[in-house]
Enzyme design. Structure first.
Site, PDB file in Angstrom:
ATOM      1  N   LYS A 263     -24.734   6.127 -68.183  1.00 15.57           N
ATOM      2  CA  LYS A 263     -23.473   6.752 -68.623  1.00 15.57           C
ATOM      3  C   LYS A 263     -22.532   5.664 -69.120  1.00 15.57           C
ATOM      4  CE  LYS A 263     -19.315   9.055 -66.796  1.00 15.57           C
ATOM      5  NZ  LYS A 263     -18.670   9.802 -65.686  1.00 15.57           N
ATOM      6  N   ASP A 268     -12.376   6.952 -69.382  1.00 12.22           N
ATOM      7  CA  ASP A 268     -12.371   8.371 -69.052  1.00 12.22           C
ATOM      8  C   ASP A 268     -10.990   8.790 -68.570  1.00 12.22           C
ATOM      9  OD1 ASP A 268     -12.851  10.947 -68.262  1.00 12.22           O
ATOM     10  OD2 ASP A 268     -14.058  10.414 -66.486  1.00 12.22           O
ATOM     11  N   LYS A 275      -6.566  13.247 -65.988  1.00 15.00           N
ATOM     12  CA  LYS A 275      -6.515  12.705 -64.626  1.00 15.00           C
ATOM     13  C   LYS A 275      -5.091  12.295 -64.280  1.00 15.00           C
ATOM     14  CE  LYS A 275     -11.138  10.595 -64.638  1.00 15.00           C
ATOM     15  NZ  LYS A 275     -11.707  11.320 -63.492  1.00 15.00           N
ATOM     16  N   ASP A 345     -13.110  16.980 -67.636  1.00 13.98           N
ATOM     17  CA  ASP A 345     -13.286  15.726 -66.899  1.00 13.98           C
ATOM     18  C   ASP A 345     -14.706  15.587 -66.338  1.00 13.98           C
ATOM     19  OD1 ASP A 345     -12.577  13.283 -65.898  1.00 13.98           O
ATOM     20  OD2 ASP A 345     -11.370  14.066 -64.231  1.00 13.98           O
ATOM     21  N   GLU A 347     -17.375  15.121 -67.906  1.00 13.78           N
ATOM     22  CA  GLU A 347     -17.928  14.768 -69.214  1.00 13.78           C
ATOM     23  C   GLU A 347     -19.210  13.953 -69.120  1.00 13.78           C
ATOM     24  OE1 GLU A 347     -15.732  12.953 -67.649  1.00 13.78           O
ATOM     25  OE2 GLU A 347     -16.776  11.043 -67.794  1.00 13.78           O
ATOM     26  N   ARG A 349     -21.852  14.202 -67.259  1.00 11.73           N
ATOM     27  CA  ARG A 349     -23.091  14.983 -67.231  1.00 11.73           C
ATOM     28  C   ARG A 349     -23.437  15.542 -68.607  1.00 11.73           C
ATOM     29  NH1 ARG A 349     -20.605  18.716 -62.588  1.00 11.73           N
ATOM     30  NH2 ARG A 349     -19.561  16.727 -62.252  1.00 11.73           N
TER      31      ARG A 349
HETATM   32  N1  BES Z   1     -15.893   9.274 -63.976  1.00  9.85           N
HETATM   33  C1  BES Z   1     -15.532  10.373 -63.153  1.00  9.85           C
HETATM   34  C2  BES Z   1     -16.027  10.210 -61.719  1.00  9.85           C
HETATM   35  C3  BES Z   1     -15.301   9.184 -60.880  1.00  9.85           C
HETATM   36  C4  BES Z   1     -14.089   9.461 -60.310  1.00  9.85           C
HETATM   37  C5  BES Z   1     -15.916   7.977 -60.604  1.00  9.85           C
HETATM   38  C6  BES Z   1     -13.459   8.523 -59.515  1.00  9.85           C
HETATM   39  C7  BES Z   1     -15.299   7.044 -59.803  1.00  9.85           C
HETATM   40  C8  BES Z   1     -14.073   7.319 -59.260  1.00  9.85           C
HETATM   41  C9  BES Z   1     -16.138  11.652 -63.706  1.00  9.85           C
HETATM   42  O1  BES Z   1     -16.233  11.734 -65.070  1.00  9.85           O
HETATM   43  C10 BES Z   1     -15.260  12.771 -63.243  1.00  9.85           C
HETATM   44  O2  BES Z   1     -14.135  12.796 -63.632  1.00  9.85           O
HETATM   45  N2  BES Z   1     -15.799  13.655 -62.414  1.00  9.85           N
HETATM   46  C11 BES Z   1     -15.032  14.744 -61.888  1.00  9.85           C
HETATM   47  C12 BES Z   1     -15.894  15.959 -61.905  1.00  9.85           C
HETATM   48  C13 BES Z   1     -15.159  17.224 -61.553  1.00  9.85           C
HETATM   49  C14 BES Z   1     -14.173  17.577 -62.635  1.00  9.85           C
HETATM   50  C15 BES Z   1     -16.165  18.320 -61.374  1.00  9.85           C
HETATM   51  C16 BES Z   1     -14.643  14.372 -60.463  1.00  9.85           C
HETATM   52  O3  BES Z   1     -15.452  13.809 -59.740  1.00  9.85           O
HETATM   53  O4  BES Z   1     -13.491  14.643 -60.105  1.00  9.85           O
HETATM   54 ZN    ZN Z   2     -16.371   9.977 -66.110  1.00 12.64          ZN
HETATM   55 MN    MN Z   3     -14.441  12.467 -65.936  1.00 16.20          MN
END
Ligand code: BES
Ligand code: ZN
Ligand code: MN
Length: 497
Positions: A263, A268, A275, A345, A347, A349
């Protein structure tokens, strides 16, 4: 990376700037230390420390030696030592010596009886610790910290000359592994305004080996190939996406490769589902999966490992803008499956869907992906282990073992069929979030839809890929998590370890 050598010989005979000896709890000496006991016993009784783990003390002009100083490093109780303790103590010692004084040192740590280790394991662990511990990322500091007499070389002392060949090989293995880790750290520590998808593509092209081919696809090529998931996430960004393919033919021709998928979100922001501002800066590290793939390639190339590898990286930013993809959108992926975007968010996957489907199409022997995929994984496992899931129990088990050996650890979460229910969509084939419960697992369930029948494992490195406080083995920032783990897995897979 400083020089590391191996040698056998008595501490009385070494002419380096320092002879470094371990001191066990209760001020007990190691076998090599005992060779100096006559000259240092009287000092030891009133020494600065008791030999507790990580304590340091220096003796100058010790009688019966040819060195300027003897550094006694506390290592605690010998029965508590393991390979990771050796990495840590080597890192601490190297950092300490690097502050000034001795430039060339002889280190008598390889004879320590660390649990579950051979001499070769110990030499490798020590070399890794020294190199990992000395890494810093200071290219944006106008004034570098003045280190007048930095450490220049470490000679790892082994018990016998018969051990030299194997020990030298262990140092070479450490060199390859660490080169991979530091490459990954260097890439990931770059800020998002430098590390863009295009820049990441250029970095991939700097890897060079006569058995390696690197292809970087720009936006036009991505459109032609039909990586529509990647394009959807990229819609809100002014930076073009990149799709990077690496092919390394170190093994026999016709041997199905191991596919490594990463990835590569160079930033992000969450997209329209933005966020919160707190720690959003850390989302420049959302390309650590891509960095891990490139790091493993770097290590494999450095070691000229006889294995075939396929690397696939999808890279973009996830930003907001007039043309950004939106909650409620239904998008089509490269494989043809449709996805209802519930949260922009989630994204990672979506872009991995395309990268995994492409990798699977190439019929690899197995697929391992790396991704900073879910905040839920940080909550579940913290910084101590990556999340590990997959479709192949054998592959998952082998990766878990490699994690224990390298201390680049991963812990399995279940992928029971029932979890797939959570990503059912009313309007599309699947949706991109499965609710708050088991968020790390449902993200993996989403990925599982794109790997066909290829044995597959997924490493969620969200909690391990960076550490803002830093550790003994990593300066604050990117850690290179996953690189030593998978490199070690590959070494065992080809029977080189
Ligand atoms: N890159 C983030 C995951 C992340 C968050 C990694 C904090 C390290 C620290 C990912 O793209 C994301 O935002 N995932 C969301 C998914 C949710 C919206 C289902 C998450 O984990 O909040
Ligand atoms: Zn991400
Ligand atoms: Mn994200």
């Amino acid at each position: 990376m400083i020089e590391i050598h191996v040698k056998a010989g008595s501490p009385r005979k070494q002419r380096d700037d320092a002879v470094v000896l371990p001191l066990f709890a209760g001020r007990k000496l190691s076998p090599s230390g005992e060779l100096l006991a006559g000259s240092i016993k009287s000092y030891l009784r009133r020494f600065d420390h008791l030999g507790e783990f990580g304590q340091f003390g220096t003796l100058y002009d010790v009688e019966g030696t040819l060195t300027q100083r003897v550094v006694l490093v506390g290592v605690g109780e010998e029965r508590k030592l393991d390979a990771q303790a050796l990495r840590r103590i080597a890192a601490k010692t190297a950092r300490r010596l690097n502050e000034g004084g001795a430039r060339d040192v002889s280190m008598y740590f390889a004879e320590l009886q660390a649990r579950g280790t051979t001499l070769v394991d110990r030499v490798q662990a020590l070399a890794e610790g020294i190199w990992l511990g000395l890494y810093t990322f200071d290219r944006y500091k106008s004034e570098k910290k003045p280190n007048k007499r930095p450490l220049r070389s470490v000679t790892l002392m082994v018990p016998s000359r018969r051990d030299l060949a194997a020990a030298a090989q262990a140092v070479e293995r450490a060199r390859a592994a660490v080169a991979g880790v530091l490459f990954a750290r260097d890439l990931a520590n770059e800020p998002g305004n430098v590390c863009t998808p295009a820049w990441l593509g250029e970095q991939a092209l700097t890897l060079s080996h006569d058995k390696l081919r690197v292809t970087v696809m720009d936006k036009k090529a991505i459109e032609e190939a039909g990586f529509t998931g990647l394009l959807a996430v990229n819609q809100g960004s002014a930076q073009e996406p990149r799709f990077i393919v690496l092919e390394y033919q170190g093994g026999a021709e016709g041997d199905a490769p191991v596919a490594l998928v990463g990835k590569g979100l160079t930033f992000d922001a969450g997209g329209i589902c933005i966020k919160p501002a707190a720690q959003m800066d850390e989302m420049k590290f959302d390309m650590c999966g891509a960095a891990a793939v490139l790091g493993v390639f770097r290590a494999v190339i450095e070691a000229s490992l006889p294995v075939n590898l396929l690397g696939v990286i999808a890279s973009t930013e996830n930003l907001l803008g007039a043309s950004a993809y939106k909650p409620g959108d239904v998008i089509k992926t490269y494989k043809g499956l449709t996805v209802e975007v519930v949260n922009t968010d989630a994204e990672g996957r979506i872009i991995l869907a395309d990268a995994l489907a492409y990798a699977a199409e190439r019929k690899p022997a197995e697929i391992i992906d790396f991704a900073t995929l879910t905040g839920a994984c940080v909550i579940a496992l913290g910084a101590q282990a990556s999340g590990l899931m997959g479709s192949s129990e054998g592959l998952v088990r082998a990766l878990h073992k490699a994690g224990e050996r390298t201390h680049d650890r991963a812990w399995q979460l279940p992928m029971y069929e029932e979890y797939q229910e959570q990503i059912k969509s009313k309007i599309a084939d699947i949706k991109n979030v499965g609710g708050r419960e088991a968020g790390t697992i449902t993200a993996a369930c989403f990925l599982s839809r794109f790997v066909d029948k290829v044995p597959w494992a997924h490493l969620d490195i969200a909690g391990t890929a960076w550490n803002m406080k830093g550790t003994e083995l990593s300066s604050p920032g990117a850690t290179g998590a996953g690189v030593r783990l998978v490199f070690d897995y590959l070494l065992h897979r080809v029977g080189a370890a």
